[in-house]
Design a protein around this motif. Structure first.
Motif, mmCIF file in Angstrom:
data_model
loop_
_atom_site.group_PDB
_atom_site.id
_atom_site.type_symbol
_atom_site.label_atom_id
_atom_site.label_comp_id
_atom_site.label_asym_id
_atom_site.label_seq_id
_atom_site.Cartn_x
_atom_site.Cartn_y
_atom_site.Cartn_z
ATOM 1 N N ARG A 1 -6.714 0.569 -5.498
ATOM 2 C CA ARG A 1 -7.325 1.449 -6.497
ATOM 3 C C ARG A 1 -7.359 2.903 -6.035
ATOM 4 O O ARG A 1 -7.223 3.822 -6.838
ATOM 5 C CB ARG A 1 -8.759 0.975 -6.800
ATOM 6 C CG ARG A 1 -8.833 -0.375 -7.480
ATOM 7 C CD ARG A 1 -7.996 -0.419 -8.766
ATOM 8 N NE ARG A 1 -8.442 0.587 -9.725
ATOM 9 C CZ ARG A 1 -7.616 1.390 -10.382
ATOM 10 N NH1 ARG A 1 -6.304 1.320 -10.199
ATOM 11 N NH2 ARG A 1 -8.110 2.267 -11.232
ATOM 12 N N SER A 2 -7.526 3.120 -4.727
ATOM 13 C CA SER A 2 -7.528 4.495 -4.219
ATOM 14 C C SER A 2 -6.167 5.157 -4.395
ATOM 15 O O SER A 2 -6.074 6.387 -4.508
ATOM 16 C CB SER A 2 -7.927 4.522 -2.738
ATOM 17 O OG SER A 2 -6.897 4.003 -1.916
ATOM 18 N N LEU A 3 -5.096 4.356 -4.431
ATOM 19 C CA LEU A 3 -3.741 4.882 -4.590
ATOM 20 C C LEU A 3 -3.253 4.775 -6.029
ATOM 21 O O LEU A 3 -2.086 5.092 -6.312
ATOM 22 C CB LEU A 3 -2.786 4.127 -3.664
ATOM 23 C CG LEU A 3 -3.076 4.272 -2.160
ATOM 24 C CD1 LEU A 3 -2.150 3.382 -1.345
ATOM 25 C CD2 LEU A 3 -2.947 5.720 -1.724
ATOM 26 N N GLY A 4 -4.108 4.301 -6.930
ATOM 27 C CA GLY A 4 -3.766 4.266 -8.342
ATOM 28 C C GLY A 4 -3.067 3.015 -8.815
ATOM 29 O O GLY A 4 -2.574 2.967 -9.949
ATOM 30 N N PHE A 5 -3.010 1.966 -7.994
ATOM 31 C CA PHE A 5 -2.392 0.714 -8.430
ATOM 32 C C PHE A 5 -3.393 -0.107 -9.240
ATOM 33 O O PHE A 5 -4.547 -0.263 -8.826
ATOM 34 C CB PHE A 5 -1.931 -0.110 -7.221
ATOM 35 C CG PHE A 5 -0.810 0.506 -6.450
ATOM 36 C CD1 PHE A 5 0.472 0.544 -6.962
ATOM 37 C CD2 PHE A 5 -1.049 1.063 -5.209
ATOM 38 C CE1 PHE A 5 1.507 1.116 -6.248
ATOM 39 C CE2 PHE A 5 -0.022 1.641 -4.484
ATOM 40 C CZ PHE A 5 1.264 1.672 -5.012
ATOM 41 N N PRO A 6 -2.988 -0.661 -10.370
ATOM 42 C CA PRO A 6 -3.901 -1.488 -11.163
ATOM 43 C C PRO A 6 -4.231 -2.797 -10.451
ATOM 44 O O PRO A 6 -3.378 -3.403 -9.802
ATOM 45 C CB PRO A 6 -3.108 -1.767 -12.450
ATOM 46 C CG PRO A 6 -2.019 -0.745 -12.475
ATOM 47 C CD PRO A 6 -1.684 -0.468 -11.043
#
Length: 243
Positions: free
Chosen positions: A119-124
């Motif tokens: 989530r910190s890297l934007g992956f769902p």
């Protein structure tokens, strides 16, 4: 609705429970400033952890092939085969309550770390859940979007994949340091070398310690009037070989 989003799946005795509850917590934890730097640390830690594991394996093999290896093999033969099973309550050396508690915490932290870094890297994150064999908890999981993970840059997908094992390694090191610090403050009630196990005397294996009546839980305090403080003295003493 696709099968991967079903809340409950049961197959071959394995019960899989999925939920989207808690994903918002992963979002909040992933938004912390420390999360991304920590993810880099865990990525770089993994080669170190792999090297440490390889070192321990090679060290064990070296001992087996050393002059003391025969006695070590004889000791290993005395262990029940269940000692190779890591499940608490089955393995005779792992307490069932503390063992299951440690296993659940380790698995939870491992999987949560994958989700937090993702989530910190934007992956769902599609869902999270538990794995049970019938009613016995055997694992947990966090489902990160596989397609985006495979198409992402190696440094990003690598941080997500390394997060679980990396945080487990960090916690293990911290726990070991705390254990050493705690044990270091303890004072033994008995001065001597504690006996953990004794090889049984058989027609094929001669065990002087067993014949002398040495039993697990005993303490050897002296040999030929020479005080014994640890197992090194037992090993180096030419007149006594621990069973």
């Amino acid at each position: 609705m696709e099968e991967e989003y079903r809340r409950v799946t049961f197959k071959y005795g394995v019960l899989m429970l999925r939920t989207k509850t808690g994903i918002s917590l992963l979002d909040r934890l992933g938004a912390f400033r420390v999360t991304k730097p920590l993810a880099w640390i865990m990525l770089y830690i993994m080669p170190v952890a792999a090297a440490a594991a390889l070192f321990l394996i090679l060290g064990t093999l070296t001992i087996f092939f050393s002059p003391q290896g025969i006695r070590l093999i004889e000791y290993v033969r005395t262990l029940t085969p269940l000692a190779n099973v890591v499940f608490p309550g089955v393995n005779p050396y792992i307490p069932i309550v503390y063992g299951w508690l440690a296993l659940i915490v380790a698995v939870f932290v491992h999987e949560a770390s994958h989700g937090i870094v993702a989530r910190s890297l934007g992956f769902p994150v599609k869902s999270a859940g538990l794995l049970l064999f019938l009613v016995i908890p055997i694992g947990a999981f966090v489902e990160v979007d596989d397609k985006q993970l495979k198409s992402a840059r190696a440094r990003d997908s690598g941080r997500v994949l390394a997060a679980g094992s990396g945080i487990n390694f960090i916690i293990a090191v911290i726990s070991l340091l705390l254990l050493v610090a705690t044990v270091g403050t303890m004072v033994p009630q008995v001065q001597g070398a504690g006996i953990v196990s004794v090889v049984q005397n058989t027609p094929d294996v001669h065990s002087a310690a067993n014949l002398a009546g040495v039993r697990p839980g005993d303490f050897i305090t002296a040999i030929n009037d020479e005080p014994v403080d640890n197992l090194i003295i037992l090993r180096d003493n030419s007149t006594f070989r621990p069973g």
